[in-house]
Design a protein around this motif. Structure first.
Motif, short mmCIF file in Angstrom:
data_model
loop_
_atom_site.label_atom_id
_atom_site.label_comp_id
_atom_site.label_asym_id
_atom_site.label_seq_id
_atom_site.Cartn_x
_atom_site.Cartn_y
_atom_site.Cartn_z
N LEU A 246 5.66 -9.31 12.29
CA LEU A 246 7.11 -9.15 12.58
C LEU A 246 7.73 -10.83 12.25
O LEU A 246 8.60 -11.05 11.56
CB LEU A 246 7.12 -9.33 14.18
CG LEU A 246 8.59 -9.37 14.71
CD1 LEU A 246 9.34 -8.40 14.21
CD2 LEU A 246 8.58 -9.56 16.16
N VAL B 15 10.93 -13.24 9.22
CA VAL B 15 11.98 -13.83 9.89
C VAL B 15 12.07 -15.31 9.59
O VAL B 15 13.13 -15.91 9.60
CB VAL B 15 12.00 -13.56 11.55
CG1 VAL B 15 13.12 -14.29 12.05
CG2 VAL B 15 12.06 -12.04 11.81
N ASN C 122 3.01 -4.40 2.88
CA ASN C 122 3.96 -4.94 2.00
C ASN C 122 4.12 -4.41 0.58
O ASN C 122 5.26 -3.97 0.14
CB ASN C 122 3.92 -6.64 2.05
CG ASN C 122 5.03 -7.20 1.41
OD1 ASN C 122 4.95 -7.30 0.00
ND2 ASN C 122 6.15 -7.61 1.86
N GLN D 161 12.95 -4.65 0.86
CA GLN D 161 12.81 -4.09 2.30
C GLN D 161 11.94 -4.96 2.97
O GLN D 161 11.15 -4.50 3.78
CB GLN D 161 12.70 -2.78 2.34
CG GLN D 161 13.60 -1.75 2.00
CD GLN D 161 14.62 -1.70 3.13
OE1 GLN D 161 14.85 -2.09 4.27
NE2 GLN D 161 16.16 -1.37 2.73
N LEU E 118 11.84 -7.18 5.18
CA LEU E 118 12.14 -7.30 6.64
C LEU E 118 11.61 -6.14 7.25
O LEU E 118 10.84 -6.14 8.48
CB LEU E 118 13.51 -7.86 7.00
CG LEU E 118 13.64 -8.25 8.54
CD1 LEU E 118 12.97 -9.43 8.59
CD2 LEU E 118 15.30 -8.44 8.70
N ASN E 119 12.11 -4.91 6.66
CA ASN E 119 11.58 -3.66 7.13
C ASN E 119 10.15 -3.38 7.16
O ASN E 119 9.25 -2.76 7.94
CB ASN E 119 12.29 -2.45 6.54
CG ASN E 119 13.66 -2.29 7.39
OD1 ASN E 119 13.80 -2.56 8.82
ND2 ASN E 119 14.68 -1.74 6.69
N GLY F 129 7.81 -5.81 7.43
CA GLY F 129 7.25 -6.43 8.69
C GLY F 129 7.48 -5.53 9.95
O GLY F 129 6.61 -5.34 10.96
N ARG F 130 8.72 -4.99 10.14
CA ARG F 130 8.71 -4.04 11.28
C ARG F 130 8.11 -2.84 11.33
O ARG F 130 7.60 -2.59 12.42
CB ARG F 130 10.43 -3.72 11.32
CG ARG F 130 11.19 -5.05 11.53
CD ARG F 130 12.73 -4.66 11.38
NE ARG F 130 13.43 -5.87 11.68
CZ ARG F 130 14.83 -5.97 11.32
NH1 ARG F 130 15.41 -4.82 10.51
NH2 ARG F 130 15.54 -6.82 11.60
N ILE F 131 7.61 -2.24 9.99
CA ILE F 131 6.93 -1.09 10.16
C ILE F 131 5.41 -1.46 10.40
O ILE F 131 4.73 -0.67 11.21
CB ILE F 131 6.81 -0.58 8.50
CG1 ILE F 131 8.13 0.37 8.39
CG2 ILE F 131 5.98 0.30 8.58
CD1 ILE F 131 8.38 0.63 6.85
N LEU G 149 4.64 -4.09 12.28
CA LEU G 149 4.67 -4.17 13.71
C LEU G 149 4.57 -2.75 14.58
O LEU G 149 3.92 -2.68 15.74
CB LEU G 149 6.03 -5.02 14.30
CG LEU G 149 6.38 -5.06 15.64
CD1 LEU G 149 5.37 -6.13 16.37
CD2 LEU G 149 7.79 -5.53 15.90
N THR G 150 5.45 -1.91 14.16
CA THR G 150 5.32 -0.51 14.84
C THR G 150 4.00 -0.02 14.80
O THR G 150 3.61 0.43 15.94
CB THR G 150 6.31 0.47 13.95
OG1 THR G 150 7.70 -0.33 14.09
CG2 THR G 150 6.29 1.56 14.84
N PHE H 191 8.76 4.49 9.77
CA PHE H 191 8.67 4.17 11.16
C PHE H 191 7.72 4.90 11.97
O PHE H 191 6.53 4.39 12.77
CB PHE H 191 9.79 3.42 11.53
CG PHE H 191 10.21 2.13 11.50
CD1 PHE H 191 10.00 0.84 11.88
CD2 PHE H 191 11.26 2.00 10.13
CE1 PHE H 191 10.50 -0.09 11.60
CE2 PHE H 191 11.53 0.90 9.73
CZ PHE H 191 11.35 -0.32 10.53
#
Length: 541
Positions: free
Chosen positions: A236, A240, A338, A348, A350-351, A353-355, A357-358, A411
């Motif tokens: 995450l 950022v 990544n 993508q 940022l996404n 990293g979010r994936i 994190l999920t 996700f």
């Protein structure tokens, strides 16, 4: 009193407290020089031993005799073996989980923004991948001296080494923020990877030494949770803190510095907390399974023999391979996430990293639920096999939905995959401890992690090559085939819950002492176990 003598002796339940048991002492073995039991002290009074008999005892045997509680007349003396849970255990668990978190964060912080680091340092994707792979490479040869150190020198020194090296590596990274200093950041990552060797094998030891039988699996899951949470934050925060600014190297360097200095400050604070909080073990043991083990290795204990014993345990060997496959697959997916997302969805970062994190947060929920489930049911094999099968299904679904041009769907599939794949990690630790008791938890966990790192190296290199040369789908199918093999191996494991059985036998007062010179008596690397104990096999609910 050594563990073997205690297990062989007649036990009867004391009605005063649930965790206390009264022990009738039998005639000592002729050759028995024995290690004192932690917290025991010599005593006199109504239950005092006969002076002539005491003369025959070796000096250390006399010291090892437990205090007499409620003995009758001048018989053979009775003693109490107490267990107790301390509030300090939560502080130990919290500090360990937090510095494990920071170490995991430093593992994944490069890979999740690989495109930023390749441009800043002027290196290839493969070179950035090695910043993750070095964690796995360092672990395999160093785990043997690390587990030896844990067995010989105790939990506190091992924890200090893990937290201290993690702190040193974090500060060294702060000196590497310059496009020409990629070698310095590699050296810093090597230091952090050595720190990891003194971290990954500790969850089951911390849980066993500090927590009671009704909370040990949950505690182990919580200890593993820290590492998983660190990976989640590593997915995450870096995107950022270090956004992709291809036209401004100075701004990129400034952002990297913020990330590195922040990590170093947190690592320093956690190292100081480790110095304050950590102890080798509590004053009194938390469970009967711990109480019957020596506080420190006896003269008969051999680390080499412990390794040999584990490798002769067929159930444990099967678990080694299956655990290595599952955890190695998780390491590979985490390292290459990544690259997989960027190959299917441009711009993508940022996404991605979010994936990640999920994936990890879902796994953290799975870990805790599995730990609580094990504490209540003790169905280790059934739970492990079920989670393995669901991980395979999750990997198949993730593989074939990755390139459907629907990142929201990714996700959900990544979350399902993480719930089971990451949730499996503490299951393997606890299952390994159960089927290898009374061998050291640090040694069994260390071997499990060594195989996980070995498979992680192989899978990351091969999947990375397949992803680059062909497509992410081909690389993921490669992992699916191996996970299916892991299911078959897990199904072949014969589940004997030795540690759980020991606690149940003592709690229910079903132990029986063999004759003083029982020919069938077995000894496990300096710890004697009574052959009449029937290690129960796990049954379904």
């Amino acid at each position: 009193m050594v563990a073997g003598e205690l297990v062989q002796e007649h036990l009867r339940a004391d009605t005063g407290e649930l965790d206390d048991i009264a022990v009738s002492r039998k005639t000592p073995e002729p050759e028995g020089a024995a290690d004192p039991m932690y917290g025991a002290a010599p005593t006199g009074g109504a239950g005092e031993t006969d002076p002539e008999r005491e003369k025959e005892l070796q000096p250390d045997e006399r010291e090892a005799m437990l205090p007499n509680e409620g003995g009758e007349g001048g018989g053979g003396g009775e003693a109490k073996l107490e267990t107790k849970l301390y509030l300090r255990r939560f502080a130990v668990l919290a500090v360990f989980s937090l510095y494990s978190l920071v170490n995991a964060f430093q593992w994944i912080q490069y890979s999740i923004i690989a495109n930023v680091f390749t441009r800043y340092y002027g290196v290839t994707n493969g070179m950035v991948d090695w910043l993750s792979i070095v964690y796995m490479i360092a672990y395999v040869p160093l785990i043997f001296p690390a587990t030896w150190l844990l067995d010989r020198k105790g939990l506190r020194l091992t924890a200090l080494l893990g937290a201290g090296l993690n702190c040193a590596g974090a500060w060294l990274k702060c000196a590497s923020v310059s496009p020409g200093l990629f070698g310095v950041t590699v050296a810093a990552q090597v230091v952090c990877s050595v720190a990891q060797v003194f971290i990954l094998g500790l969850p089951s030891r911390v849980a066993s030494v500090w927590f009671g039988p009704r909370e040990v699996s949950t505690a182990c899951a919580a200890a593993v949770l820290g590492n998983q949470l660190g990976t989640a934050i590593g997915f995450l925060l870096p995107p950022v803190l270090v956004p992709n600014t291809p036209d401004d190297d100075e701004l990129t360097g400034h952002n990297i510095s913020i990330m590195f200095y922040g990590t170093a400050a947190v690592s320093t604070a956690l190292f100081l907390l480790t110095v304050i909080v950590f102890k080798d073990r509590p004053l009194l043991p938390p469970s009967h399974a711990q109480a019957v083990l020596p506080d420190s290795p006896t003269a008969e204990y051999s680390y080499k023999q412990s390794i040999v014993n584990l490798m002769k345990n067929k159930a444990f060997v099967l678990l080694l391979i299956s655990y290595g496959i599952m955890t190695g697959s998780f390491y590979s997916v985490s390292t290459l996430l990544n690259q997989m997302i960027m190959a299917c969805y441009e711009h993508q970062e940022l996404n991605a990293g979010r994936i990640g994190l999920t994936l990890v947060v879902a796994g953290m929920v799975g870990s805790i639920l599995c730990g609580v489930w094990l504490d209540h049911t003790k169905t280790y094999k059934m739970t492990t096999l079920t989670v393995y099968v669901l991980s395979f299904l999750g990997m198949v679904v993730f593989t074939f939905t990755l390139k459907l041009d629907n990142i929201i769907l990714v996700f959900f599939t990544a979350g399902a995959l993480g719930f089971f794949m990451t949730g499996y990690l503490p299951l393997g630790f606890e299952f390994g401890v159960e089927i290898t008791y009374p061998e050291s938890e640090g040694t069994s966990s260390g071997l499990l992690n060594a195989f996980a790192q070995l498979f992680g190296i192989i899978f990351t290199l091969i999947q990375g090559k397949l992803t680059t040369d062909y497509s992410p789908r081909i690389g993921n199918i490669f992992l699916c085939a191996w996970i299916f093999l892991g299911i078959l191996l897990t199904a072949l494991i014969k589940s004997e819950l030795k540690r759980h059985n020991m606690n149940m036998e003592v709690d229910n007062n079903h132990m029986k002492a063999p004759p003083a010179e029982c020919p069938g008596e077995t000894k496990t690397n300096g710890v004697k176990l009574e052959p009449s104990i029937s290690f129960s096999r796990e049954t379904s609910l």
